[in-house]
Design a protein around this motif. Structure first.
Motif, short mmCIF file in Angstrom:
data_model
loop_
_atom_site.label_atom_id
_atom_site.label_comp_id
_atom_site.label_asym_id
_atom_site.label_seq_id
_atom_site.Cartn_x
_atom_site.Cartn_y
_atom_site.Cartn_z
N ILE A 207 0.83 -1.21 0.00
CA ILE A 207 0.00 0.00 0.00
C ILE A 207 0.86 1.26 0.00
N ILE A 210 2.73 2.10 -3.28
CA ILE A 210 1.85 2.75 -4.25
C ILE A 210 1.62 4.21 -3.87
N ASN A 214 3.04 7.37 -6.19
CA ASN A 214 2.02 8.23 -6.80
C ASN A 214 1.96 9.64 -6.23
N TYR A 216 2.19 13.43 -5.83
CA TYR A 216 2.17 14.41 -6.91
C TYR A 216 2.43 15.83 -6.40
N VAL A 232 5.82 10.76 -11.99
CA VAL A 232 4.39 11.08 -11.97
C VAL A 232 4.15 12.58 -12.12
N ALA A 258 5.24 5.32 -16.27
CA ALA A 258 4.99 5.84 -14.92
C ALA A 258 3.98 4.99 -14.18
N ALA A 259 3.03 4.41 -14.92
CA ALA A 259 1.97 3.65 -14.26
C ALA A 259 2.38 2.20 -14.02
N PRO A 262 3.76 0.51 -10.06
CA PRO A 262 2.75 0.22 -9.04
C PRO A 262 1.70 -0.79 -9.50
N VAL A 263 1.35 -0.76 -10.80
CA VAL A 263 0.37 -1.72 -11.29
C VAL A 263 0.93 -3.14 -11.19
N ILE A 266 0.66 -4.44 -7.69
CA ILE A 266 -0.68 -4.93 -7.35
C ILE A 266 -0.95 -6.28 -8.00
N LEU A 267 -0.60 -6.41 -9.26
CA LEU A 267 -0.91 -7.66 -9.96
C LEU A 267 -0.19 -8.84 -9.34
N GLN A 270 -1.48 -9.34 -5.22
CA GLN A 270 -2.87 -8.97 -5.05
C GLN A 270 -3.41 -9.29 -3.66
N PHE A 273 -2.10 -6.92 -1.20
CA PHE A 273 -2.68 -5.61 -1.47
C PHE A 273 -4.07 -5.51 -0.86
N LEU A 277 -5.13 -3.04 2.12
CA LEU A 277 -6.14 -2.01 1.91
C LEU A 277 -7.25 -2.12 2.94
N THR B 109 -8.81 -9.60 -10.31
CA THR B 109 -7.50 -9.10 -10.75
C THR B 109 -7.66 -8.04 -11.84
N TRP B 113 -6.52 -3.29 -10.49
CA TRP B 113 -5.25 -2.58 -10.74
C TRP B 113 -5.35 -1.06 -10.91
N TYR B 115 -6.35 1.03 -9.09
CA TYR B 115 -6.00 1.66 -7.82
C TYR B 115 -4.56 2.16 -7.85
N ALA B 116 -3.69 1.45 -8.58
CA ALA B 116 -2.27 1.78 -8.57
C ALA B 116 -1.93 2.96 -9.48
N VAL B 117 -2.88 3.39 -10.30
CA VAL B 117 -2.59 4.49 -11.22
C VAL B 117 -2.76 5.82 -10.47
N ALA B 118 -1.74 6.66 -10.55
CA ALA B 118 -1.79 7.95 -9.85
C ALA B 118 -2.91 8.81 -10.41
N ILE B 121 -2.05 10.70 -13.48
CA ILE B 121 -1.95 9.89 -14.68
C ILE B 121 -3.33 9.50 -15.19
N PHE B 176 -14.04 -3.26 -1.30
CA PHE B 176 -14.82 -3.19 -0.06
C PHE B 176 -16.23 -3.74 -0.23
#
Lengths: 282, 294
Positions: A207, A210, A214, A216, A232, A258-259, A262-263, A266-267, A270, A273, A277, B109, B113, B115-118, B121, B176
């Motif tokens: 967590i 990420i 991210n 900014y 970012v 950039a993405a 973190p993606v 998560i993958l 999972q 993650f 969360l 899955t 994902w 969630y991880a994108v800022a 972005i 959630f």
């Protein structure tokens, strides 16, 4: 399934496949755009099938950046982002573990007061105290430095709470046994608490990584030197420049880069993650 | 607040353990927040040489300022729009995924994902898709007879930032909602099915009421997200425009204080924001216990 209705199952899959398509769509478009030849975006509409310039665009972004927009190579920015993300993550976990340990395993004056001070950080996100925080950074000479990018963000009430909750569930007997055996507090912390907390630490790591990657507003405030830009925040300059000079194939390559980290986190993690969360949100 | 039944003897050690967290909190959180409070009752001349105490003048100017009132209503529309869109889509996905058994993890899955994108972005991605000249969606909308242009139309710009903000938040709400759905007792649903209730009826009369604590919790979280974590979306795309149409509160504080150097005025805005966060946090914590227990 309560009852078996083939048509409903079909409908469920249909809705979900459409849903996934909508969710994936923006990133698909970005990836397709990042493989196009220069000049594709001068007119017409964004192509929907991959072009042949993927390697060229990505290596251009990684190695030279977007000079005309004053954006340095992405490779350096990604390194800065990594340093920032790891610094914030490790820092947060370390100081939160220590303070949660103190709050749970010691009775000392001002304990409750300290807890409330830590709790206050929840109510004071950077966004609401932009200018005074910037002044503090200026006074401490932390502009344009890795210390400035990480240290101010490592105070974390959520991580402290999570570890406190977890420590409270550890059986009393463990600590009593350790004391009988003559272990001091720090030995108990290192040899018993740390190994027990590994899953929680890992979940929090995902967590916080990420979160750190991210960031900014913070790098935007305290970096003016392009050597310390994070990827970012760097995107914004390129996107603005692309409004007049439509080099979208390069901008989108930067967006994908950039993405991606973190993606991927998560993958591949999972389960951790989802655990992180649902548990950090109190 | 509890400790363990038996504790280690206190000495200097516990203080040393909380010190790092405490020092950072004091220097970078409490002190600047205190400064914001002080600055909010002061006015500085443009060069920063002189500061005068002006009482609540900054606040009365703030609430008399049509631009600030505009930012308040823009933030309200943005937060409500983002929350509704993101939560309803996420609930639909969660209900669908919850019906499946074998493919549940696969879909999860594919849906978590973003969630991880800022936020920034996410903003740029949608900014690109909606690009009035080359974007794919304006092209389709044009065929349907709608002339999309977020550079000139306030409504289009607002829709754009709401979609970008909601898109990123779907995964969070989905996780959630799915967790909530999985804790709904299966026997209740089976009993209703035996009594002949249709799936729709079962959802609205049994499942949805049982989800209400989690729905409430997510509402607060989503409002906090839309109000405070979306700075990047606005800054990277519309920059508050066109004509202030997407100038949300946090973006306005940044523009007035950091770019405009109007310190007292920005500090007053910070204080208002702090009050909002405090209220939202208190609401959130009062309902925590209700989150998981039904």
């Amino acid at each position: 399934m309560v009852e078996n209705r083939p048509f409903q199952t079909f409908l469920t899959h249909l809705i979900l496949i459409l849903g996934v398509a909508v969710v994936v769509f923006p990133v698909y478009v970005a990836f397709i755009a990042s493989t196009q030849a220069p000049g594709t975006f001068l007119r017409g509409v964004i192509p929907m099938t991959p072009g042949a310039h993927m390697v060229e665009n990505y290596s251009a972004m990684l190695g030279t950046g977007l000079r005309r927009a004053g954006a340095p190579p992405i490779a350096g920015q990604m390194f800065n982002s990594l340093v920032m993300a790891l610094g914030i993550t490790i820092g947060k976990i370390a100081i939160s573990l220590l303070s949660a340990f103190a709050i749970v395993y010691f009775r000392f004056p001002f304990r409750i007061f300290f807890f409330w001070v830590i709790f206050m950080t929840l109510m004071l996100p950077v966004e609401v105290r932009i200018f005074p925080t910037y002044q503090v950074i200026v006074d401490l000479g932390m502009l344009n430095s890795y210390a400035g990018l990480t240290i101010p963000l490592i105070a974390s009430a959520t991580a402290t709470f999570l570890f406190r909750q977890f420590f409270m569930t550890i059986p009393e007997e463990l600590m009593e046994a350790a004391r009988v055996d003559g272990a001091g507090p720090m030995k108990f912390f290192k040899d018993i608490m740390l190994p027990l907390s590994i899953t929680n630490i890992a979940a929090l790591f995902v967590i916080m990584f990420i979160y750190g990657w991210n960031q900014y507003l913070w790098p935007l405030l305290i970096t003016t030197d392009t050597d310390y830009f994070t990827v970012v925040m760097g995107i914004q300059r390129m996107a603005n420049a692309a409004e007049t000079d439509p080099q979208w194939q390069l901008v989108m390559a930067a967006v994908v880069l950039a993405a991606l980290p973190p993606v991927l986190v998560i993958l591949f993690m999972q389960r951790l993650f989802v655990k992180g969360l649902t548990e950090t949100e109190k | 607040m509890q400790t363990k039944r038996s504790t280690f003897p206190a000495g200097w050690l516990p203080y040393a353990l909380v010190a790092p967290q405490l020092v950072i909190t004091l220097i970078f959180f409490i002190w600047p927040a205190g400064q914001a409070l002080v600055q909010s009752v002061q006015r500085q001349d443009p060069f920063g040489f002189r500061t005068t105490f002006v009482g609540l003048d900054n606040f009365s100017r703030l609430f008399a300022d049509p631009l600030y009132m505009n930012a308040l209503s823009v933030t309200f529309v943005f937060a409500v729009g983002t929350t509704l869109l993101s939560m309803s889509v996420a609930l639909l996905f969660a209900v669908m995924v919850n019906k499946l058994i074998r493919s549940r993890d696969g879909y999860t899955t594919l849906l978590v994902w973003p969630y991880a994108v800022a936020p920034a972005i996410a903003g740029v991605l949608w900014w690109f898709i909606f690009n009035p000249t080359i974007g794919i969606l304006p092209y389709i909308l044009d065929m349907l007879g709608y002339d999309w242009n977020h550079r000139t139309s306030s409504t289009d710009a607002m829709i754009l930032v709401i979609i970008a903000a909601a898109w990123k938040q779907i995964s969070y709400n989905f996780i959630f909602f799915l967790a909530g759905l999985q804790s709904v007792p299966h026997s209740l649903i089976e009993a209703a099915a035996i009594d002949g209730a249709s799936p729709m009826k079962r959802f609205w009369t049994i499942v949805f009421p049982l989800l209400s604590p989690i729905t409430f919790f997510l509402m607060v979280i989503n409002i906090v997200y839309a109000m405070f974590d979306t700075f990047g979306i606005i800054h990277a795309t519309t920059q508050g425009g066109p004509a202030q149409a997407t100038n949300i509160l946090v973006f306005k504080v940044y523009m007035d204080g950091f770019i405009g150097q109007n310190i007292g005025y920005a500090a007053a805005q910070s204080v208002v924001l702090m009050a909002i966060v405090i209220v939202l946090t208190v609401i959130q914590f009062r309902y925590i216990e209700r989150k998981v227990q039904y």
